[in-house]
Design a protein around this motif. Sequence first.
Motif, PDB file in Angstrom:
ATOM      1  N   ILE A  62      -8.292  -7.373   3.691  1.00 48.10           N
ATOM      2  CA  ILE A  62      -8.043  -8.387   2.660  1.00 48.10           C
ATOM      3  C   ILE A  62      -6.587  -8.821   2.759  1.00 48.10           C
ATOM      4  N   GLY A  63      -6.370 -10.114   2.895  1.00 45.82           N
ATOM      5  CA  GLY A  63      -5.005 -10.644   2.937  1.00 45.82           C
ATOM      6  C   GLY A  63      -4.494 -10.901   1.527  1.00 45.82           C
ATOM      7  N   VAL A  64      -3.237 -10.568   1.289  1.00 44.35           N
ATOM      8  CA  VAL A  64      -2.599 -10.840  -0.005  1.00 44.35           C
ATOM      9  C   VAL A  64      -1.308 -11.602   0.243  1.00 44.35           C
ATOM     10  N   ILE A  65      -1.208 -12.778  -0.360  1.00 47.29           N
ATOM     11  CA  ILE A  65      -0.003 -13.602  -0.221  1.00 47.29           C
ATOM     12  C   ILE A  65       0.780 -13.516  -1.525  1.00 47.29           C
ATOM     13  N   ALA A  66       2.031 -13.037  -1.431  1.00 49.99           N
ATOM     14  CA  ALA A  66       2.863 -12.828  -2.618  1.00 49.99           C
ATOM     15  C   ALA A  66       4.140 -13.651  -2.520  1.00 49.99           C
ATOM     16  N   PRO A  67       4.650 -14.138  -3.663  1.00 52.07           N
ATOM     17  CA  PRO A  67       5.862 -14.958  -3.621  1.00 52.07           C
ATOM     18  C   PRO A  67       7.119 -14.161  -3.277  1.00 52.07           C
ATOM     19  N   VAL A  73       7.066  -7.490 -11.647  1.00 46.10           N
ATOM     20  CA  VAL A  73       5.694  -7.891 -11.957  1.00 46.10           C
ATOM     21  C   VAL A  73       4.846  -7.962 -10.686  1.00 46.10           C
ATOM     22  N   THR A  74       5.347  -8.688  -9.674  1.00 49.39           N
ATOM     23  CA  THR A  74       4.577  -8.863  -8.441  1.00 49.39           C
ATOM     24  C   THR A  74       4.333  -7.536  -7.742  1.00 49.39           C
ATOM     25  N   SER A  75       5.359  -6.687  -7.660  1.00 49.73           N
ATOM     26  CA  SER A  75       5.197  -5.403  -6.972  1.00 49.73           C
ATOM     27  C   SER A  75       4.191  -4.508  -7.697  1.00 49.73           C
ATOM     28  N   THR A  76       4.182  -4.568  -9.035  1.00 48.68           N
ATOM     29  CA  THR A  76       3.215  -3.774  -9.800  1.00 48.68           C
ATOM     30  C   THR A  76       1.791  -4.254  -9.539  1.00 48.68           C
ATOM     31  N   VAL A  77       1.600  -5.574  -9.516  1.00 48.98           N
ATOM     32  CA  VAL A  77       0.283  -6.147  -9.219  1.00 48.98           C
ATOM     33  C   VAL A  77      -0.146  -5.778  -7.799  1.00 48.98           C
ATOM     34  N   LEU A  78       0.785  -5.904  -6.845  1.00 46.07           N
ATOM     35  CA  LEU A  78       0.479  -5.603  -5.441  1.00 46.07           C
ATOM     36  C   LEU A  78       0.059  -4.147  -5.244  1.00 46.07           C
ATOM     37  N   MET A  79       0.795  -3.228  -5.863  1.00 42.89           N
ATOM     38  CA  MET A  79       0.462  -1.802  -5.714  1.00 42.89           C
ATOM     39  C   MET A  79      -0.909  -1.495  -6.290  1.00 42.89           C
ATOM     40  N   GLU A  84      -6.512  -0.045  -5.317  1.00 46.30           N
ATOM     41  CA  GLU A  84      -7.936  -0.248  -5.595  1.00 46.30           C
ATOM     42  C   GLU A  84      -8.708  -0.582  -4.317  1.00 46.30           C
ATOM     43  N   LEU A  85      -8.110  -1.397  -3.439  1.00 40.45           N
ATOM     44  CA  LEU A  85      -8.771  -1.746  -2.183  1.00 40.45           C
ATOM     45  C   LEU A  85      -8.944  -0.513  -1.293  1.00 40.45           C
ATOM     46  N   ARG A  86      -7.918   0.336  -1.261  1.00 38.76           N
ATOM     47  CA  ARG A  86      -7.991   1.562  -0.453  1.00 38.76           C
ATOM     48  C   ARG A  86      -9.137   2.455  -0.916  1.00 38.76           C
ATOM     49  N   LYS A  87      -9.310   2.546  -2.230  1.00 34.52           N
ATOM     50  CA  LYS A  87     -10.393   3.371  -2.779  1.00 34.52           C
ATOM     51  C   LYS A  87     -11.747   2.923  -2.255  1.00 34.52           C
ATOM     52  N   GLN A  88     -11.844   1.632  -1.942  1.00 35.13           N
ATOM     53  CA  GLN A  88     -13.126   1.083  -1.505  1.00 35.13           C
ATOM     54  C   GLN A  88     -13.141   0.775  -0.011  1.00 35.13           C
ATOM     55  N   ASP A  89     -12.251   1.484   0.723  1.00 41.60           N
ATOM     56  CA  ASP A  89     -12.207   1.422   2.191  1.00 41.60           C
ATOM     57  C   ASP A  89     -11.820   0.048   2.745  1.00 41.60           C
ATOM     58  N   TYR A  90     -10.971  -0.653   2.034  1.00 44.17           N
ATOM     59  CA  TYR A  90     -10.418  -1.899   2.545  1.00 44.17           C
ATOM     60  C   TYR A  90      -8.944  -1.697   2.901  1.00 44.17           C
ATOM     61  N   THR A  91      -8.476  -2.476   3.849  1.00 42.19           N
ATOM     62  CA  THR A  91      -7.063  -2.452   4.248  1.00 42.19           C
ATOM     63  C   THR A  91      -6.398  -3.742   3.783  1.00 42.19           C
ATOM     64  N   THR A  92      -5.196  -3.613   3.225  1.00 42.13           N
ATOM     65  CA  THR A  92      -4.473  -4.762   2.682  1.00 42.13           C
ATOM     66  C   THR A  92      -3.431  -5.277   3.672  1.00 42.13           C
ATOM     67  N   LYS A 289      -1.026  -3.923 -13.973  1.00 42.54           N
ATOM     68  CA  LYS A 289      -1.875  -3.001 -13.213  1.00 42.54           C
ATOM     69  C   LYS A 289      -3.345  -3.401 -13.342  1.00 42.54           C
ATOM     70  N   GLU A 290      -3.731  -3.763 -14.559  1.00 42.36           N
ATOM     71  CA  GLU A 290      -5.111  -4.184 -14.777  1.00 42.36           C
ATOM     72  C   GLU A 290      -5.417  -5.466 -14.004  1.00 42.36           C
ATOM     73  N   THR A 291      -4.422  -6.354 -13.934  1.00 41.08           N
ATOM     74  CA  THR A 291      -4.598  -7.603 -13.178  1.00 41.08           C
ATOM     75  C   THR A 291      -4.831  -7.303 -11.706  1.00 41.08           C
ATOM     76  N   GLY A 292      -4.037  -6.379 -11.145  1.00 39.91           N
ATOM     77  CA  GLY A 292      -4.185  -6.019  -9.741  1.00 39.91           C
ATOM     78  C   GLY A 292      -5.534  -5.399  -9.451  1.00 39.91           C
ATOM     79  N   LYS A 293      -5.958  -4.494 -10.313  1.00 35.66           N
ATOM     80  CA  LYS A 293      -7.260  -3.831 -10.136  1.00 35.66           C
ATOM     81  C   LYS A 293      -8.391  -4.852 -10.238  1.00 35.66           C
ATOM     82  N   LEU A 294      -8.270  -5.745 -11.214  1.00 37.76           N
ATOM     83  CA  LEU A 294      -9.279  -6.785 -11.402  1.00 37.76           C
ATOM     84  C   LEU A 294      -9.344  -7.702 -10.187  1.00 37.76           C
TER      85      LEU A 294
END
Length: 329
Positions: A62-67, A73-79, A84-92, A289-294
Amino acid sequence: MNTTINDIARLAGVAKSTVSRYLNGGNVSEKTKAKIRKVIEETNYEPNSFAQSLKAKKTNFIGVIAPTLDSYVTSTVLMAIDEELRKQDYTTLIISTSKHIDREIESLVSLSRQKVDGIILIATGMTEQHIETIKTIQIPVLIVAQEVDQFNCIINDDYHAGFEMGQYIADKGHQVVAYLGVTESDIAVGQKRKQGILDGLAEGGVQEVKVFRSEFDFQDASRVTEEMLCHFQPTAIIGATDTIAFGALKTLSRLGKKVPEDISLSGFGGYNISEVIHPALTTIRYNNKETGKLAANTIIRMTNGEEAPQLQVSGYSFIEGESVKNVKS
């Protein structure tokens, strides 16, 4: 009975997606490879070549584009996204654009060429070029922090957060207020948050409000505050972000003005340092954190072809510090 990929996963004690990655040459640890290989040899498992070719189309990237990467705020969302992606066997795969909109466009195209399953765009603004590019690349794209009618989005509740802050400042008796905002190309902060603040102040009966524009950075906010104070003397300053509020605080301190005794100050962001500084900053903390997980769970649903809500709104908390004075007579 034919052995299935589910059987291999169960016998090896790993997730089905891990077996799939192994079969398709993906990233699997040597220890896990050995376990899977052993089970395959013992069961004489032969992968269905057609099914495997279909699976190979999914990369679990999964690609993530961050400003930016240095924003709280951004680093908290990114982490939270990555965890969450790692838990489900995805690589960021994370790309930082240094707040350049043209790099956001380039990154969308670049990630699509790398065959990622989906993209999360933490956007600083949305242009027609963004919209056309997302339509062209034909990969699921989730927009975070900006609202666009055509796409799946997760946003902060900027209007109501702004309204609550505006009401709070008004309730403290401030009648002359400065708002240090940002460019209106940022719909979330530049338009909705600002409108919420202005409406909250107006409903509270504030007589005089002036809006000034700053960049998102500390130094520019400090400069704008100094220029503003040459011709406007508010009793309260509201920063569009905590960083902007800190920039204002720097100028106020240098000019010998005390917060909140001389000028009250508030912001948005709820950074950890906002509670550590003296006086502690009155601010809005978003549920980052909830935003990132969502975001992680939503993009997985989208890449699997499942229905996902068009618009999801993340909540916030009002953090009352010591930086706003009650000036009611």
